[in-house]
Design a protein around this motif. Structure first.
Motif, short mmCIF file in Angstrom:
data_model
loop_
_atom_site.label_atom_id
_atom_site.label_comp_id
_atom_site.label_asym_id
_atom_site.label_seq_id
_atom_site.Cartn_x
_atom_site.Cartn_y
_atom_site.Cartn_z
N GLY A 1 0.79 -1.22 0.00
CA GLY A 1 0.00 0.00 0.00
C GLY A 1 0.82 1.27 0.00
O GLY A 1 0.27 2.37 0.11
N ARG A 2 2.11 1.15 -0.15
CA ARG A 2 2.98 2.32 -0.17
C ARG A 2 3.00 2.89 -1.58
O ARG A 2 3.09 2.15 -2.56
CB ARG A 2 4.38 1.94 0.30
N PRO A 3 2.94 4.22 -1.71
CA PRO A 3 2.83 4.83 -3.03
C PRO A 3 4.14 4.79 -3.82
O PRO A 3 5.23 4.94 -3.26
CB PRO A 3 2.44 6.27 -2.72
N ILE A 4 3.99 4.59 -5.12
CA ILE A 4 5.08 4.74 -6.07
C ILE A 4 4.72 5.94 -6.94
O ILE A 4 3.72 5.93 -7.64
CB ILE A 4 5.26 3.48 -6.94
N PHE A 5 5.53 6.97 -6.87
CA PHE A 5 5.19 8.27 -7.46
C PHE A 5 5.94 8.48 -8.77
O PHE A 5 7.16 8.32 -8.84
CB PHE A 5 5.55 9.38 -6.47
N ASP A 6 5.19 8.83 -9.83
CA ASP A 6 5.77 9.15 -11.13
C ASP A 6 5.63 10.66 -11.35
O ASP A 6 4.57 11.13 -11.77
CB ASP A 6 5.06 8.39 -12.24
N PRO A 7 6.66 11.45 -11.06
CA PRO A 7 6.54 12.92 -11.17
C PRO A 7 6.24 13.40 -12.58
O PRO A 7 5.70 14.50 -12.75
CB PRO A 7 7.90 13.42 -10.68
N SER A 8 6.55 12.62 -13.59
CA SER A 8 6.31 13.05 -14.98
C SER A 8 4.82 13.13 -15.30
O SER A 8 4.43 13.77 -16.27
CB SER A 8 7.01 12.12 -15.96
N ARG A 9 3.99 12.47 -14.50
CA ARG A 9 2.55 12.48 -14.74
C ARG A 9 1.81 13.43 -13.79
O ARG A 9 0.59 13.57 -13.87
CB ARG A 9 1.98 11.08 -14.60
N CYS A 10 2.54 14.07 -12.90
CA CYS A 10 1.92 14.91 -11.87
C CYS A 10 1.53 16.27 -12.44
O CYS A 10 2.35 16.95 -13.05
CB CYS A 10 2.88 15.07 -10.70
N LEU A 11 0.27 16.68 -12.21
CA LEU A 11 -0.21 18.00 -12.63
C LEU A 11 -0.07 19.04 -11.53
O LEU A 11 -0.48 20.18 -11.71
CB LEU A 11 -1.67 17.93 -13.05
N ALA A 12 0.47 18.65 -10.39
CA ALA A 12 0.65 19.57 -9.26
C ALA A 12 -0.68 20.12 -8.78
O ALA A 12 -0.80 21.30 -8.45
CB ALA A 12 1.62 20.69 -9.63
N CYS A 13 -1.69 19.25 -8.71
CA CYS A 13 -3.03 19.66 -8.29
C CYS A 13 -3.24 19.57 -6.78
O CYS A 13 -4.20 20.12 -6.25
CB CYS A 13 -4.08 18.82 -8.99
N ALA A 14 -2.36 18.82 -6.09
CA ALA A 14 -2.40 18.66 -4.63
C ALA A 14 -3.57 17.81 -4.14
O ALA A 14 -3.88 17.80 -2.95
CB ALA A 14 -2.41 20.01 -3.92
N ASP A 15 -4.22 17.04 -5.02
CA ASP A 15 -5.29 16.16 -4.56
C ASP A 15 -4.76 15.12 -3.57
O ASP A 15 -5.45 14.75 -2.62
CB ASP A 15 -5.94 15.45 -5.75
N CYS A 16 -3.55 14.65 -3.81
CA CYS A 16 -2.97 13.66 -2.89
C CYS A 16 -2.76 14.26 -1.51
O CYS A 16 -3.00 13.60 -0.48
CB CYS A 16 -1.66 13.12 -3.45
N ILE A 17 -2.35 15.52 -1.47
CA ILE A 17 -2.12 16.20 -0.19
C ILE A 17 -3.44 16.41 0.54
O ILE A 17 -3.55 16.17 1.75
CB ILE A 17 -1.40 17.54 -0.42
#
Length: 333
Positions: free
Chosen positions: A211-227
């Protein structure tokens, strides 16, 4: 600088009165238009465009607009423009001065047209909008107070959006600023709930077997939904600022703006606008939109000029603004 502003010279223009013999005045339509007073197709009728920076209109001014429109305009409506201005149509030129005087009682000012920095537009920002990441209303007031009405080679529009939804369409602005937050994951705080994966609509986060996240920054829109959605606050803001887009426009021949900087801090925005206007004035040999000048002179020239203003936020080798064909598409014919 102040003498060049529409808020100074042009916006203070009044409509000439009739001469002593009662003859109607000679009206300079272009001069009136530059001050936000636009000739209609109907004889003697004008539309008066009002300034509403960021679309935020105090109730006291709204009441005065209604009262003055009912008194001086020959219409039972006002028009809300695509750029958040209120326009009062069907005002006889003889009533324009009185209308302006009444509106000024509550601080309501006239907008402008022509080759100058226009009234900036913005979404509601982060004050009450749950998607808002930055205070767009604060910035739009700053830009309006500092840059509105400055002379430019052509019209120059500045837009602010508070998040990647981009309601203010920064991709269609001469200079657009879109709020963004780049996330950082703190492993020690993660409880493996996978809510961040389900919250990310871009597929930038997926979960491993624990359940630990694997983050792909190239797909991130910087929307902060995860935060916003992380229950254990394992996702934090790593970088907060504005995505800066340059050279966009709508109209007959629209252009998509180019991203020229990422996560530009709030305090850098006035300098970015000032340096951009400086480059635009120096490189536009004739009346051309900013995006056209970028395409002609090359992005390298602009980015070199903007080096200090962008700092480490500058995008490396951005492409020029891209024309969008909306009239002569051949696909499917």
């Amino acid at each position: 600088m102040g003498e060049d502003r529409a808020s100074g010279e042009n916006a203070s223009k009044t409509v000439p009165a009739a001469d002593s013999a009662g003859a109607p005045p000679v009206l300079d339509f272009e001069q009136l238009k530059s001050g936000g007073i636009i000739k209609q197709r109907q004889r003697d009728m004008f539309t008066v465009r009002l300034r509403v920076p960021g679309g935020r209109l105090p109730i006291s001014r709204l009441k005065k607009i209604v009262e003055s429109a009912e008194k001086h305009a020959h219409a039972d409506y006002v028009h809300i423009s695509f750029r958040q201005s209120v326009e009062i149509p069907y005002v006889d030129y003889r009533a324009i001065n009185a209308l302006k005087t009444e509106l000024a009682e509550t601080g309501q000012e006239i907008a402008s047209c022509g080759a100058r920095v226009r009234v900036p537009t913005a979404c509601s920002g982060c004050e009450y909008n749950p998607n808002g990441l930055v205070d767009t209303q604060k910035m739009v007031k700053l830009v309006h107070d500092r840059f509105f009405g400055e002379d430019t080679p052509h019209k120059f529009k500045v837009n602010f959006s508070g998040c990647p939804i981009d309601c203010a369409r920064t991709s269609e602005a001469d200079l657009g600023f879109q709020g963004a937050i780049f996330p950082r994951w703190e492993a020690a705080l993660c409880i493996g709930c996978t809510i961040c994966e389900r919250s990310c609509r871009e597929g930038a986060i997926r979960s491993d077997d624990e359940g630990r996240p694997i983050f792909d920054p190239s797909r991130c829109l910087a929307c902060a939904d995860c935060i916003r959605n992380c229950p254990s606050e394992a996702w934090l803001a790593d970088k907060t600022g504005y995505i800066v887009r340059a050279g966009g426009r709508h109209g007959r021949h629209p252009h998509n703006a180019s991203i020229v900087a990422r996560f530009a801090p709030e305090e850098s925005l006035p300098g970015i606008i000032e340096k951009t206007l400086e480059w635009y004035r120096a490189n536009a040999s004739e009346r051309k939109r900013f995006g056209d000048v970028l395409r002609e002179k090359g992005m390298k020239s602009y980015m070199t000029h903007m080096k200090d203003a962008f700092g480490e936020c500058a995008v490396e080798n951005p492409p020029p603004p891209e024309p969008v064909d909306i009239h002569f598409q051949t696909k499917g014919r």
